[in-house]
Design a protein around this motif. Sequence first.
Motif, short mmCIF file in Angstrom:
data_model
loop_
_atom_site.label_atom_id
_atom_site.label_comp_id
_atom_site.label_asym_id
_atom_site.label_seq_id
_atom_site.Cartn_x
_atom_site.Cartn_y
_atom_site.Cartn_z
N ALA A 36 6.08 14.51 -13.00
CA ALA A 36 5.28 15.31 -13.92
C ALA A 36 5.48 16.79 -13.65
CB ALA A 36 3.80 14.94 -13.79
N LEU B 62 5.43 9.68 -9.49
CA LEU B 62 4.98 10.00 -10.84
C LEU B 62 4.52 11.45 -10.91
CD1 LEU B 62 2.99 6.92 -12.10
CD2 LEU B 62 4.76 8.17 -13.33
N PHE B 63 3.77 11.83 -9.88
CA PHE B 63 3.23 13.17 -9.85
C PHE B 63 4.36 14.19 -9.79
CE2 PHE B 63 0.30 16.49 -8.36
CZ PHE B 63 -0.70 16.27 -9.29
N MET C 139 0.82 -1.20 0.00
CA MET C 139 0.00 0.00 0.00
C MET C 139 0.86 1.26 0.00
SD MET C 139 -3.09 1.08 0.10
CE MET C 139 -4.33 0.09 0.92
N SER D 266 2.87 1.70 -3.30
CA SER D 266 2.13 2.19 -4.46
C SER D 266 1.86 3.68 -4.32
CB SER D 266 0.83 1.42 -4.62
OG SER D 266 -0.04 1.78 -3.57
N LEU D 267 1.60 4.10 -3.08
CA LEU D 267 1.38 5.52 -2.84
C LEU D 267 2.60 6.31 -3.22
CD1 LEU D 267 -0.46 6.42 0.46
CD2 LEU D 267 -0.80 7.27 -1.84
N VAL E 64 8.79 17.96 -14.93
CA VAL E 64 8.73 18.18 -16.38
C VAL E 64 8.06 19.50 -16.69
CG1 VAL E 64 7.82 17.28 -18.56
CG2 VAL E 64 8.76 15.71 -16.88
N VAL E 65 6.98 19.76 -15.94
CA VAL E 65 6.24 21.01 -16.16
C VAL E 65 7.14 22.22 -15.97
CG1 VAL E 65 4.47 22.50 -15.17
CG2 VAL E 65 3.98 20.11 -15.58
#
Lengths: 298, 406, 320
Positions: free
Chosen positions: B15, B11-12, B1, B4-5, B18-19
């Motif tokens: 992202a 991933l966030f 659990m 995965s969090l 990258v932004v």
Amino acid sequence: MDWLSTLTAGGLVQQFIVGLSRSTILFIVSSGLSLVLGVLRIPNVAHGSLYMLGAFLCFSIASLFDNSSMGFWIGLALAPFCVAFVSLVAERTLFSRLYDREHLMLLLFTFALMLLCRDAVKIIWGSEYRSLAPPVALQGSFSVFGMLLPKYNLFLLGLGPFVAVGLWFLTQKTKIGKIARAAAVDRDMVGAVGINVSWVFAFVFVIGCFLAGLGGALVAPTQNINQGMDHTLIMEAFLIVIIGGLGNVWGALLGALIFGLTDSMGILVWPQFSIVFPYAVVVIVLIFRPTGLLKSTW
Amino acid sequence: MKRSLISIFALFISAVIVVWSVPVQAADEIKVGIIDTYSGPPSSYALDVLDGFKLAMNKINASGGVLGKKLAYVTRDDKFKVDLGLTSAKELIMRENVNLLVGTINSAVSLAVSDLAKKEKIPFIVTYGKSSNITGAKGHKFVFNMNENTEMIGKAAAIGLSKRPFVKYWIAGDDYEYGHAVADGVWNHLKKIKPDVQLMGQSWWKVGEPDFTPYITSILSAKPDAVIVATGGAGCIPFLKAAKNTGFNEKIPMFMHTATELSTLRPLGLDAPEGVIGTSNYYFYFPETDANKVFVEEFRKAYDRYPSFGSLIGWYTANFIAKAYEKAGKVDAEKFAEALTGLSIDTPIGPLTVGKFDNQLMLPMFMGVTKKVAGYDFLIASEIMTIPAQEIVTTEEEVKKAREQK
Amino acid sequence: MGLSRASSKLVSLSFLFIGLLALSVAPLFLPRFFIYLTALVLLTGLLATSLNLALGFGGMYQFNHSVFYGLGAYGLSLMLIKTSLPPLLGYIVGPVISAIMALIMGIICVRLSKLYFGMLQLSLGSLVWVVIYRWYSFTGGDDGLHGVPIPQLFSSVTGSYYFTLVVTFFCMVILYFIVHSPFGRILQAIRDNPERSASVGIRVRLQQLIALVIAGFFAGVAGGLFVTVEGSAFPDLLSWTLSLELIIMCLLGGWFTFFGPMLGAAIIVCLRALVGGYTEFWTLALAIILMLLIYFLPEGALGFFERIWHGKASASGEVK
């Protein structure tokens, strides 16, 4: 209307036979889908991907033998087993933990698997079109009474009954088939009599996926093998399973016949709008018989 | 659990990184944003265009660049989807600050991006979208089309077919915009040139149709003199394959626009049907000019394969861009668009000119017949007939009419 | 309990207020591209939330929600292109068309349960898609409609952003009240136990039908916003793969929470725009996210945090 003048008895028969051979492929693939849906309750969106995998594997195996006729036969024989093996691994490692989840989760999971397969195929085979020739003996077509009957389509047509009888034998006559049917109705009960339901499920899943692989290997010589194959097929296969009755293998046969024949006869009768025929038939069937033509298993 | 969090969180964060990582903008660069389909079946066309573009770009940069600046490019994958194409185009314009846009094989994406280009006043050069609406009804100052459009295909095919003895035709094709546009184009022009032709019937199948056999058998039972097949990229190869399997090509002559193009014939290898009539804007073996031989030689040296029409499009697109900037004298969108209109350059298929009133590149068309030739492991075109550009380009009146009608 | 509940409500309200404030001044600080991306997130979030009304709160397998989204987009675009009626009317006409289609499809589908419902909707949706895809003279066929003449006021990036923000905000408020109204509670009761609901006199089918129509209407609103932001409408908007992506958004954010789908939409849209454009393997990334989610976070990100927040130590097995 111009088409009336071109409509001949020979043309009708020819179109009928070609439509039947198309139904054969649809039946092989959708019966596998139906089997998995009926027994395991998995709406397997990745079924189309396994079909695509079957076609690609058949292509690769055949090209190992310089694309000879023998190569194709070996490919046709081996590719479904490779697909079955892949599905066995997937079932044991991934699906077997999810059986108690609700359908939506399973559906989404198979959707993820479909996406995964698509990219895996892209990585392994690249995105170019692939093409495989039918064996020499089945190239070209017979000319009977001015009708043109492609040999390969006749071959498919001949194969259909064998698959249907084989499936019938498997589900009705063998012990494992009987257990699977019982498990479809009440899986806890089957478990209670001391049968390892988990392995029965694995077996059924593998058989279903084997059929997808077989369908893929069989169509490989008639179309171009590409990454879009799964997308077109899965929608049709689902529609067939629904109009036939979820989980009913005979329903899949009936659905495939309806779908394949309306498609090919529609082309002859009204070519400009043939695209609409199969969908319209599905909607009509579902309006009158919302749970499919034959009894569903759940 | 927990794991995965963490992975979702990671991933966030990535992202977000990258932004915020603002792309490095070199001042001495002319940046071309290329949007095309780099995944799925159409990607082989897109990669041909890109390789041709790179070949020309490297040569231009090696000889000093454009206006003292280097030509550079960034690519985005539209995955054949309009929404992704639009997002990518906006990202290229707003974040990467590209000087112009190039792309794409999907007509719908081309039209959508063209509309954006008009709003943002950024030149957009279409490389493989074949809709005649791009430079016709929906054309504007900032959009250019570097490949043949459906109107041109129609005119060229009509001219070529009118010289053959066929009278009774059947039309079959992919049931989408391109298929219908090509079929209508061929038929309307053919009817004009040769009024006694008859249309016996039509068949339309859905895009991505896996099995053509039922269609072919139904056409065979109607026995037309010839069939006009209007399939797009994805349909050509399986159709030709089905034609060969059923022996269709031996019974009824058929015309298919891209049938003789390398991109269609190479994947089929020796399984392709012989005797199919097709048009193309380029063959690596025709025209047999020195310029073409040099281009083929350079392309083969760089990428170890024969150049297709797509490779040529990429090649001359880069050269047109360079020449237009030089003519404009500075890096300015408005000036560039004005300079590119009506511009001519020398290419392996002779001098090519961008149309003055519609920004459509005026391309000649070659009609040939597929044939097995020793030395190649795929079929090539034979009996090649050249249809000059002047005979097939859209006239000023036609463009005006199309643009008024919307 | 009551006190902590009130305070947690206060906390969420203040979060909401800060968020709104940040969003309304964002165009002053953020580059244009991110303003555009935020608008996309907002409208996709509204779309996912409307889906969740049927899926998460209604328990219906709405597998082809994007049909209503696409119809809303086409309704607005066609009205702006073909007629000279006041443009703002289009923002009503589009959603109404979607709602009518939702009603028609709902009447046919609602008598079926679960997977049959979803599958029938999928095939009916494909039929709508075929019509849009084929009707060249009216819908522009597969090329779609481009250069839709959006009213000047919201055609710029900032203009369309503010318009999207305002409309999304009001729609979200309305949806929030619907979910927390007696009707919303009945819907959830039907989801949890349709038989019991029927036995206490609830007209199950009717309530479900109303939910479907409301969901369709707001999907149509989102479709109209998409046209405002992008200036285009095309058949991809109605595709079933988009519908499945929407379900993933709901799942990712958490479908028993109100704001979950919005969060899911934010994650998916950002990833799609950024990862999708750069690499070929966007689908691979999506597949892996989805698999991890199903294994480890079946109640979604927000659902997970809410559980931590409320200190409920229930197992993930409660998702049913």
